[in-house]
Design a protein around this motif. Structure first.
Motif, PDB file in Angstrom:
ATOM      1  N   CYS A  78     -16.499  -6.488   1.401  1.00 22.52           N
ATOM      2  CA  CYS A  78     -15.231  -6.272   0.711  1.00 22.52           C
ATOM      3  C   CYS A  78     -14.464  -7.533   0.340  1.00 22.52           C
ATOM      4  O   CYS A  78     -13.480  -7.442  -0.401  1.00 22.52           O
ATOM      5  N   ARG A  79     -14.848  -8.657   0.838  1.00 21.62           N
ATOM      6  CA  ARG A  79     -14.044  -9.864   0.626  1.00 21.62           C
ATOM      7  C   ARG A  79     -13.884 -10.183  -0.850  1.00 21.62           C
ATOM      8  O   ARG A  79     -12.785 -10.450  -1.318  1.00 21.62           O
ATOM      9  N   ARG A  80     -14.968 -10.171  -1.577  1.00 18.87           N
ATOM     10  CA  ARG A  80     -14.918 -10.421  -3.015  1.00 18.87           C
ATOM     11  C   ARG A  80     -15.516  -9.218  -3.711  1.00 18.87           C
ATOM     12  O   ARG A  80     -16.711  -8.964  -3.599  1.00 18.87           O
ATOM     13  N   TYR A  81     -14.698  -8.479  -4.395  1.00 18.59           N
ATOM     14  CA  TYR A  81     -15.205  -7.307  -5.086  1.00 18.59           C
ATOM     15  C   TYR A  81     -14.377  -7.007  -6.319  1.00 18.59           C
ATOM     16  O   TYR A  81     -13.257  -7.449  -6.471  1.00 18.59           O
ATOM     17  N   ARG A  82     -14.985  -6.250  -7.202  1.00 18.32           N
ATOM     18  CA  ARG A  82     -14.310  -5.777  -8.406  1.00 18.32           C
ATOM     19  C   ARG A  82     -14.265  -4.262  -8.338  1.00 18.32           C
ATOM     20  O   ARG A  82     -15.068  -3.640  -7.643  1.00 18.32           O
ATOM     21  N   TYR A  83     -13.351  -3.683  -9.070  1.00 24.18           N
ATOM     22  CA  TYR A  83     -13.193  -2.231  -9.079  1.00 24.18           C
ATOM     23  C   TYR A  83     -12.440  -1.844 -10.333  1.00 24.18           C
ATOM     24  O   TYR A  83     -11.779  -2.676 -10.961  1.00 24.18           O
TER      25      TYR A  83
END
Length: 117
Positions: A79-84
């Protein structure tokens, strides 16, 4: 029409209304893909759970701190670096608003701190 198609339509309607609470742990990634709504839910829900338990770690035993640190590391991996998508984030935020107290209680219970004697 039989009950099966009606039940399937009802389930789809509930999911469309945002009542789906499925959480899926995302795989470790470098932020190069977008999370599904279930993965985003896992990240956002667990962020609430972890932060609710964080203050209790000051009086926790070694094993409890290790379990907490493992949960943080697990969250960081997926989850540290994510897009959504914005619509997914807004939908999950509404779910958080409706059940924040329950998520916080889950977090505190997960690491149930007993004071060090």
């Amino acid at each position: 029409m039989t009950l099966r198609p009606i039940a399937a339509l009802l389930a789809l309607a509930l999911i469309a209304c945002g009542d789906d609470m499925t959480e899926t742990k995302p795989p470790e990634h470098g932020g190069d893909r977008s999370l599904s709504r279930a993965e985003l839910r896992w990240c956002m829900f667990n962020d609430i759970r972890i932060e609710a338990a964080r203050p209790d770690m000051r009086s926790a035993k070694q094993g409890q701190v290790q379990a907490f640190n493992a949960a943080v590391a697990e969250w960081n991996q997926g989850c540290r670096r994510y897009r959504y998508s914005r619509s997914d984030r807004d939908a999950v935020q509404r779910q958080i608003n409706d059940r924040r107290a329950a998520l916080e209680a889950e977090g505190k219970a997960r690491f149930a701190v007993t004071p060090v004697q």
